[in-house]
Design a protein around this motif. Structure first.
Motif, PDB file in Angstrom:
ATOM      1  N   HIS A 137      16.228  22.776  26.164  1.00 50.01           N
ATOM      2  CA  HIS A 137      16.228  24.208  25.849  1.00 50.01           C
ATOM      3  C   HIS A 137      17.298  24.524  24.804  1.00 50.01           C
ATOM      4  CE1 HIS A 137      16.750  28.542  26.359  1.00 50.01           C
ATOM      5  NE2 HIS A 137      15.489  28.518  26.748  1.00 50.01           N
TER       6      HIS A 137
ATOM      7  N   SER B 244      19.456  26.758  24.590  1.00 52.10           N
ATOM      8  CA  SER B 244      20.763  27.194  25.096  1.00 52.10           C
ATOM      9  C   SER B 244      21.532  26.080  25.812  1.00 52.10           C
ATOM     10  CB  SER B 244      20.587  28.379  26.053  1.00 52.10           C
ATOM     11  OG  SER B 244      19.878  27.977  27.215  1.00 52.10           O
ATOM     12  N   ALA B 245      20.913  24.914  25.988  1.00 52.76           N
ATOM     13  CA  ALA B 245      21.621  23.784  26.593  1.00 52.76           C
ATOM     14  C   ALA B 245      22.646  23.240  25.595  1.00 52.76           C
ATOM     15  CB  ALA B 245      20.640  22.698  27.002  1.00 52.76           C
TER      16      ALA B 245
ATOM     17  N   GLY C 157      16.845  22.215  31.151  1.00 48.10           N
ATOM     18  CA  GLY C 157      16.636  23.651  31.208  1.00 48.10           C
ATOM     19  C   GLY C 157      17.717  24.478  30.547  1.00 48.10           C
ATOM     20  N   PRO C 158      17.505  25.806  30.541  1.00 47.04           N
ATOM     21  CA  PRO C 158      18.452  26.732  29.918  1.00 47.04           C
ATOM     22  C   PRO C 158      19.850  26.598  30.504  1.00 47.04           C
ATOM     23  CG  PRO C 158      16.407  27.860  30.449  1.00 47.04           C
ATOM     24  CD  PRO C 158      16.319  26.503  31.075  1.00 47.04           C
TER      25      PRO C 158
ATOM     26  N   GLN D  61      17.649  20.985  35.562  1.00 50.63           N
ATOM     27  CA  GLN D  61      17.215  22.377  35.473  1.00 50.63           C
ATOM     28  C   GLN D  61      18.359  23.323  35.077  1.00 50.63           C
ATOM     29  OE1 GLN D  61      14.905  23.109  39.064  1.00 50.63           O
ATOM     30  NE2 GLN D  61      13.947  21.107  38.861  1.00 50.63           N
ATOM     31  N   ASP D  62      18.060  24.611  35.089  1.00 53.15           N
ATOM     32  CA  ASP D  62      18.957  25.654  34.571  1.00 53.15           C
ATOM     33  C   ASP D  62      20.360  25.541  35.155  1.00 53.15           C
ATOM     34  OD1 ASP D  62      16.554  28.156  34.078  1.00 53.15           O
ATOM     35  OD2 ASP D  62      16.174  26.354  35.233  1.00 53.15           O
ATOM     36  N   THR D  63      21.359  25.708  34.321  1.00 50.44           N
ATOM     37  CA  THR D  63      22.793  25.791  34.631  1.00 50.44           C
ATOM     38  C   THR D  63      23.361  24.542  35.300  1.00 50.44           C
ATOM     39  OG1 THR D  63      22.673  26.921  36.802  1.00 50.44           O
ATOM     40  CG2 THR D  63      22.648  28.326  34.817  1.00 50.44           C
TER      41      THR D  63
ATOM     42  N   HIS E 114      18.274  23.602  40.110  1.00 55.02           N
ATOM     43  CA  HIS E 114      19.075  24.627  39.431  1.00 55.02           C
ATOM     44  C   HIS E 114      20.517  24.635  39.941  1.00 55.02           C
ATOM     45  CE1 HIS E 114      15.081  26.065  38.399  1.00 55.02           C
ATOM     46  NE2 HIS E 114      14.812  26.181  39.682  1.00 55.02           N
TER      47      HIS E 114
END
Length: 198
Positions: free
Chosen positions: A20, A22-23, A38-39, A59-61, A82
């Motif tokens: 992503h 933003s990664a 992920g983001p 995954q995200d964060t 996440h």
């Protein structure tokens, strides 16, 4: 993605992987084929090496980091939920780490294990293959069933498909002011209009 070389080492991302925008990838990071990142994920290869093997998802964060001379590795088809934090550890092939879990230095999660959401896996922890790991501090609770493992594998395949979808279709856009009439829905594996019975 935001990508930084450091001390002469540039992150490596296989062309079939999706990262992503933003990664953040820094330094000694290696992302294998068909991975999904992920983001807002952070992969900091500023001390040790960070590796995602083929088909893994982060995954995200999520955060991956380690001490100097360490390797932080998610093996083939690993599935990281996440908000998880992986620090100087090894996650075995086809294993799952749940949301907001923390896995510490020199811990080795064996292949086909689940680490539950919010678990804290202490430094140096080891477990047998196909174990359910839970708690803070984490311990092995029981052996996973084949049915549970198949559920995980289906979820991992969805993330591999998501990597392909994002590479092919994701684009920056402006939001709409309101939903359009007969707005379709997104299923787990792609855009499919919902049957409205008309």
């Amino acid at each position: 993605m935001t990508c930084y070389s450091l001390d002469g080492l540039t992150p490596v991302v296989h062309p079939s992987a999706y990262v992503h925008p933003s990664a953040v990838l820094i330094g000694d990071v290696i992302v294998g084929a068909h991975c999904y990142i992920g983001p807002l994920a952070s992969l900091r290869g500023d001390f040790g090496r960070i590796v995602l093997e083929e088909g893994a998802n982060l995954q995200d964060t999520c955060v991956m980091h380690g001490f100097p001379d360490s390797d932080t590795v998610v093996e083939r088809n690993g599935h990281i939920g996440h908000g998880a934090v992986l620090h100087g550890c090894r996650i075995g092939a086809d294993a799952l780490v749940g949301m907001n879990a923390v896995v510490m230095d020199n811990a080795r999660i064996a292949p086909r294990c689940f680490v539950s959401a919010a678990a804290f896996v202490k430094a140096g922890f080891e477990c047998a293959e196909q174990s359910l790991v839970m708690g803070a501090p984490a311990s092995v609770k029981r052996r996973l069933s084949d049915e549970e493992l198949h559920w995980k594998q289906a979820g991992t395949r969805e993330y591999q498909q998501l990597a392909r979808r994002c590479l092919e279709q994701m684009q920056v856009c402006e939001p709409l002011a309101e939903p359009e009439a007969n707005r379709p829905r997104i299923s787990d594996s792609g855009l499919r209009p919902k049957n409205t019975g008309q």
